[in-house]
Design an enzyme around this catalytic site. Structure first.
Site, mmCIF file in Angstrom:
data_model
loop_
_atom_site.group_PDB
_atom_site.id
_atom_site.type_symbol
_atom_site.label_atom_id
_atom_site.label_comp_id
_atom_site.label_asym_id
_atom_site.label_seq_id
_atom_site.Cartn_x
_atom_site.Cartn_y
_atom_site.Cartn_z
ATOM 1 N N ARG A 1 -25.900 -17.273 33.606
ATOM 2 C CA ARG A 1 -24.670 -16.724 34.187
ATOM 3 C C ARG A 1 -24.600 -16.968 35.687
ATOM 4 O O ARG A 1 -23.550 -16.769 36.300
ATOM 5 C CB ARG A 1 -24.599 -15.210 33.948
ATOM 6 C CG ARG A 1 -24.406 -14.838 32.495
ATOM 7 C CD ARG A 1 -24.602 -13.347 32.312
ATOM 8 N NE ARG A 1 -23.631 -12.564 33.052
ATOM 9 C CZ ARG A 1 -22.462 -12.184 32.575
ATOM 10 N NH1 ARG A 1 -22.115 -12.515 31.356
ATOM 11 N NH2 ARG A 1 -21.639 -11.469 33.313
ATOM 12 N N GLU B 1 -1.919 -31.026 36.268
ATOM 13 C CA GLU B 1 -3.134 -30.379 35.787
ATOM 14 C C GLU B 1 -3.264 -30.522 34.263
ATOM 15 O O GLU B 1 -4.345 -30.803 33.743
ATOM 16 C CB GLU B 1 -3.133 -28.900 36.207
ATOM 17 C CG GLU B 1 -4.309 -28.090 35.730
ATOM 18 C CD GLU B 1 -5.671 -28.565 36.238
ATOM 19 O OE1 GLU B 1 -5.731 -29.479 37.079
ATOM 20 O OE2 GLU B 1 -6.694 -28.035 35.758
ATOM 21 N N HIS C 1 12.369 -44.913 35.836
ATOM 22 C CA HIS C 1 12.197 -46.041 36.765
ATOM 23 C C HIS C 1 11.046 -46.945 36.337
ATOM 24 O O HIS C 1 10.438 -47.612 37.170
ATOM 25 C CB HIS C 1 11.994 -45.511 38.189
ATOM 26 C CG HIS C 1 13.205 -44.800 38.700
ATOM 27 N ND1 HIS C 1 14.376 -45.463 39.024
ATOM 28 C CD2 HIS C 1 13.467 -43.487 38.896
ATOM 29 C CE1 HIS C 1 15.282 -44.591 39.411
ATOM 30 N NE2 HIS C 1 14.763 -43.371 39.333
ATOM 31 N N GLU D 1 -9.250 -35.851 30.558
ATOM 32 C CA GLU D 1 -10.682 -35.777 30.875
ATOM 33 C C GLU D 1 -11.530 -35.333 29.688
ATOM 34 O O GLU D 1 -12.675 -35.743 29.570
ATOM 35 C CB GLU D 1 -10.964 -34.932 32.127
ATOM 36 C CG GLU D 1 -10.734 -33.445 32.024
ATOM 37 C CD GLU D 1 -11.014 -32.703 33.336
ATOM 38 O OE1 GLU D 1 -11.881 -33.114 34.116
ATOM 39 O OE2 GLU D 1 -10.339 -31.668 33.569
ATOM 40 N N LYS E 1 -6.373 -32.347 32.407
ATOM 41 C CA LYS E 1 -7.194 -31.624 31.410
ATOM 42 C C LYS E 1 -7.269 -32.432 30.123
ATOM 43 O O LYS E 1 -8.331 -32.605 29.554
ATOM 44 C CB LYS E 1 -6.567 -30.275 31.059
ATOM 45 C CG LYS E 1 -6.811 -29.015 31.799
ATOM 46 C CD LYS E 1 -8.162 -28.516 32.033
ATOM 47 C CE LYS E 1 -8.899 -29.316 33.054
ATOM 48 N NZ LYS E 1 -9.097 -28.802 34.353
ATOM 49 N N CYS F 1 -22.841 -11.276 37.489
ATOM 50 C CA CYS F 1 -23.990 -10.374 37.434
ATOM 51 C C CYS F 1 -24.432 -10.095 35.994
ATOM 52 O O CYS F 1 -23.645 -10.202 35.061
ATOM 53 C CB CYS F 1 -23.628 -9.047 38.078
ATOM 54 S SG CYS F 1 -22.932 -9.235 39.711
ATOM 55 N N LYS G 1 -19.608 -32.000 37.278
ATOM 56 C CA LYS G 1 -18.978 -30.734 37.661
ATOM 57 C C LYS G 1 -18.791 -30.656 39.168
ATOM 58 O O LYS G 1 -17.771 -30.186 39.663
ATOM 59 C CB LYS G 1 -19.876 -29.586 37.182
ATOM 60 C CG LYS G 1 -19.352 -28.202 37.515
ATOM 61 C CD LYS G 1 -18.259 -27.805 36.557
ATOM 62 C CE LYS G 1 -17.555 -26.533 36.939
ATOM 63 N NZ LYS G 1 -16.188 -26.494 36.420
ATOM 64 N N ASN H 1 -22.270 -3.755 37.104
ATOM 65 C CA ASN H 1 -21.432 -4.956 37.042
ATOM 66 C C ASN H 1 -19.983 -4.516 37.176
ATOM 67 O O ASN H 1 -19.599 -3.495 36.596
ATOM 68 C CB ASN H 1 -21.558 -5.654 35.684
ATOM 69 C CG ASN H 1 -22.798 -6.510 35.602
ATOM 70 O OD1 ASN H 1 -23.585 -6.562 36.544
ATOM 71 N ND2 ASN H 1 -22.964 -7.161 34.471
ATOM 72 N N GLY H 2 -19.185 -5.288 37.880
ATOM 73 C CA GLY H 2 -17.771 -4.953 38.020
ATOM 74 C C GLY H 2 -17.420 -4.757 39.478
ATOM 75 O O GLY H 2 -18.191 -5.118 40.371
ATOM 76 N N TRP I 1 -24.599 -11.626 41.408
ATOM 77 C CA TRP I 1 -23.813 -12.767 41.865
ATOM 78 C C TRP I 1 -22.842 -12.190 42.877
ATOM 79 O O TRP I 1 -21.927 -11.467 42.515
ATOM 80 C CB TRP I 1 -23.086 -13.386 40.677
ATOM 81 C CG TRP I 1 -22.663 -14.792 40.884
ATOM 82 C CD1 TRP I 1 -23.462 -15.897 40.844
ATOM 83 C CD2 TRP I 1 -21.342 -15.265 41.140
ATOM 84 N NE1 TRP I 1 -22.722 -17.017 41.069
ATOM 85 C CE2 TRP I 1 -21.426 -16.668 41.253
ATOM 86 C CE3 TRP I 1 -20.104 -14.656 41.294
ATOM 87 C CZ2 TRP I 1 -20.316 -17.462 41.505
ATOM 88 C CZ3 TRP I 1 -19.005 -15.448 41.546
ATOM 89 C CH2 TRP I 1 -19.105 -16.833 41.651
HETATM 90 C C1 G6P Z 1 -14.768 -32.416 39.822
HETATM 91 C C2 G6P Z 1 -14.523 -31.406 38.704
HETATM 92 C C3 G6P Z 1 -13.086 -30.884 38.771
HETATM 93 C C4 G6P Z 1 -12.812 -30.282 40.127
HETATM 94 C C5 G6P Z 1 -13.134 -31.272 41.256
HETATM 95 C C6 G6P Z 1 -13.161 -30.585 42.588
HETATM 96 O O1 G6P Z 1 -14.029 -33.565 39.587
HETATM 97 O O2 G6P Z 1 -14.754 -32.004 37.439
HETATM 98 O O3 G6P Z 1 -12.883 -29.907 37.769
HETATM 99 O O4 G6P Z 1 -11.468 -29.896 40.200
HETATM 100 O O5 G6P Z 1 -14.436 -31.849 41.087
HETATM 101 O O6 G6P Z 1 -14.257 -29.716 42.607
HETATM 102 P P1 G6P Z 1 -14.335 -28.429 43.502
HETATM 103 O O7 G6P Z 1 -15.690 -27.854 43.200
HETATM 104 O O8 G6P Z 1 -14.237 -28.903 44.927
HETATM 105 O O9 G6P Z 1 -13.222 -27.535 43.131
#
Ligand code: G6P
Length: 574
Positions: A27, A450, A473, A457, A454, A2, A569, A97-98, A73
């Site tokens: 935002r 993860e 192995h 990518e 990160k 928001c 994204k 907001n909050g 939002w």
């Molecule tokens: C894309 C994004 C990732 C995300 C994945 C799943 O590959 O770059 O960061 O984890 O999609 O997206 P979701 O919106 O389903 O969490």
């Protein structure tokens, strides 16, 4: 998330507030509204959807010198016109907001009949109720923290009063200053077209804005220091950070708090003990969240938890019982494979639960039940705050009867975020590696998945996560002098086993970074990131370390951090 904008000054209040809201569009929001004073009357216009819907109301120029506006939002209640702010009760009109954590309790106490589903309307009802006692709004604001639990940045207009009022606690609010003009805003971009000078309101401070600004705390006037914002609009949108990714990493204390607060006093957290088997399905980082919680869930509920990649799950044979639950995890709520996996489960008649960030997204609408994380809009392609909020929400499902264990989470996250220099230093070494390996076992292995994702990518350095016992192995043949190996040890039961594996790579010359909350031999690591925390949520802290290592490695290499090559994204194709 928001946005708030308010204006007190010349006759252009509506123009200024609409423009400010536009500058907060980045935002994300799903409805908007504005309250303005015309003559002696307060008028309110609201609209679902984008700002141009709201602007339809102002085709004919209206002069006003006092207005408050909001982009919402959705958190409590659907994104519709009734739930949009401002909310007006009695003589009080507010934007907020909050999250008001005790809004249900307040509602009962006030015996108030709501028109909307929002916590904000209850806050307005509360302020109005208190205001009616002696018609002194500053007195109400002074005492608000005695009754209201939660976070709030609030802009307030009172009937027959030509001042603008505001207050904040745990949700940002600034007061912009220009010649005979004053602004309130949740973020700097909202005011930058008019001024770059502003006060920052601190927790429990409140202000009366008339032909000057008076700021108070506990009834005492406060002398504020003026801030000057010297960067451009783009920098303002990133809150002064160089990248959205870093801004989003730094936002984690707030969004984790919001996620916790949203469910703390609600009955929405599903009781997982009633199922006999659970499948968790997602893509990318969402899949890793499932992996992170699998072992904890299995231990806690003594049932099998199968974590599946959505693009695989949708085509495989699924075994299920009558007490089966499928949990799908998705930040966007639109990922094609995750949606297909959800539809498959639904078609088989399996109960489904979605953990989603974007309110009203397809996955949120299709699942039998949805629990929203409160991460706000995530702009950087590489997810950070959505991952940790998803993990937190799943942990809350595991510990729904003991949410007190999360009380110190915020402090602990802030503690990790304060160690930036250490992450910068280690990143400078990591980027020399041709390959980087991440080692861990069980839940520690999930954090490795993860961390490795990160790093690769956004830095484009090849990396792999290995269940620590597997390395020998085959893949250990790639470990040579100075190959970076990042090991994670938070699980006491397998700590010694992972330590043995670290010794194996050390013997081959690896540059060893160890992230741990355990006692480990002195000479094992080249760098230790010690997390002084044995809580159930330690994984969240580990992941934040890995986010920062990835971020600073990519920064050092000059990569396009917010938009790495070839990535999107939201992946809405198979
Ligand atoms: C894309 C994004 C990732 C995300 C994945 C799943 O590959 O770059 O960061 O984890 O999609 O997206 P979701 O919106 O389903 O969490």
């Amino acid at each position: 998330m928001c946005g708030i904008v308010g204006y007190k000054g010349k006759d252009k209040a509506i123009e200024v507030v609409l423009n400010g809201l536009k500058n907060l569009e980045y935002r994300g929001y799903d409805s908007a509204g504005i309250a303005y004073v015309q003559g002696n009357k307060i008028k309110i216009k609201k609209a679902q959807g984008k700002l141009f819907n709201l602007e339809e109301n102002f085709k004919n120029k209206i002069e006003s010198n006092l207005a408050i506006g909001h982009t919402r939002w959705a958190t409590h209640g659907e994104p519709n016109q009734i739930n949009a702010h401002p909310h007006r009760v009695g003589n009080i009109t507010i934007v907020h907001n909050g999250i008001i954590e005790n809004y249900n309790e307040l509602k009962n106490k006030l015996n108030y009949q709501s028109k909307s589903d929002t916590d904000t309307e209850i806050l307005a009802a509360y302020i109005n109720d208190e205001y009616q006692k002696n018609k002194n709004i500053l007195e109400v604001l002074k005492n608000i923290n005695k009754d209201i639990i939660g976070s709030y940045a609030v802009g307030i207009i009172v009937d027959n009063d030509d001042s603008l009022y505001c207050i904040r606690k745990d949700s940002p609010l600034i007061i912009g200053l220009a010649e005979s003009e004053y602004f309130i805003a949740s973020d700097v971009p909202a005011i930058l077209d008019y001024t770059n000078e502003y006060y920052i309101l601190e927790n429990d401070e409140y202000a009366k804005i008339a032909d000057r600004v008076d700021v108070y705390k506990n009834g005492k006037e406060i002398k504020k220091k003026k801030n000057i914002f010297e960067f451009d609009m783009e920098a303002a949108k990133k809150n002064g950070y160089e990248h959205y990714m870093l801004k989003e990493i730094m936002e984690q204390p707030t969004v984790l708090y919001n996620t916790l607060a949203a469910y703390k006093n609600s009955d929405d957290l599903v009781d997982l003990s009633k199922y006999s088997e659970i499948d968790i399905v997602g893509c990318g980082s969402a899949y890793h969240v499932g992996m992170a919680v699998k072992y904890i869930m299995e231990e806690k509920f003594n049932l099998p938890v199968n974590v599946e990649i959505a693009s695989e799950y949708r085509y495989k044979k699924v075994f299920y019982t009558s007490k089966h639950l499928v949990i799908v995890i998705s930040q966007s709520g639109e990922t094609a494979d995750t949606l297909a996996a959800l539809m498959k489960a639904k078609n088989l008649g399996i109960e489904t639960l979605a953990i989603v960030n974007v309110v009203g997204s397809t996955i949120a609408r299709e699942a039998d039940k949805v629990l929203y994380i409160k991460a706000g809009v995530e702009k950087a392609v590489a997810t950070t705050k959505a991952y940790t909020c998803q993990l937190l929400l799943l942990l809350m499902l595991c510990y729904r009867n003991d949410l007190k264990i999360f009380d110190k989470l915020n402090d602990d996250v802030n503690d990790v975020l304060s160690k930036i220099d250490m992450f910068k230093k280690i990143s400078k070494k990591i980027i020399n590696g041709k390959d980087v390996f991440f080692l861990g076992r069980l839940d520690d292995y999930s954090y490795c998945l993860e961390g490795s994702l990160k790093l690769k990518e956004i830095s484009y350095i090849h990396s792999e996560a290995y269940a620590a016992g597997e390395l020998k192995h085959g893949t250990i043949s790639l470990v040579e002098e100075n190959t970076p190996v990042i090991s994670i040890i938070t699980n006491k039961i397998i700590a010694d086993k992972t330590i043995s594996n670290i010794k194996e790579v050390k013997a081959r010359g690896a540059y060893n970074v160890i992230i741990t909350n355990q006692k480990i031999p002195n000479d094992l690591a080249d760098e230790i990131i010690y997390i002084d925390n044995k809580k159930e949520y330690v994984g969240i802290l580990v992941i934040i370390c890995l986010q920062l290592l990835a971020y600073y490695s990519a920064l050092e290499l000059g990569r396009d951090i917010d938009m790495p090559r070839n990535l999107a994204k939201s992946v809405t194709v198979e």
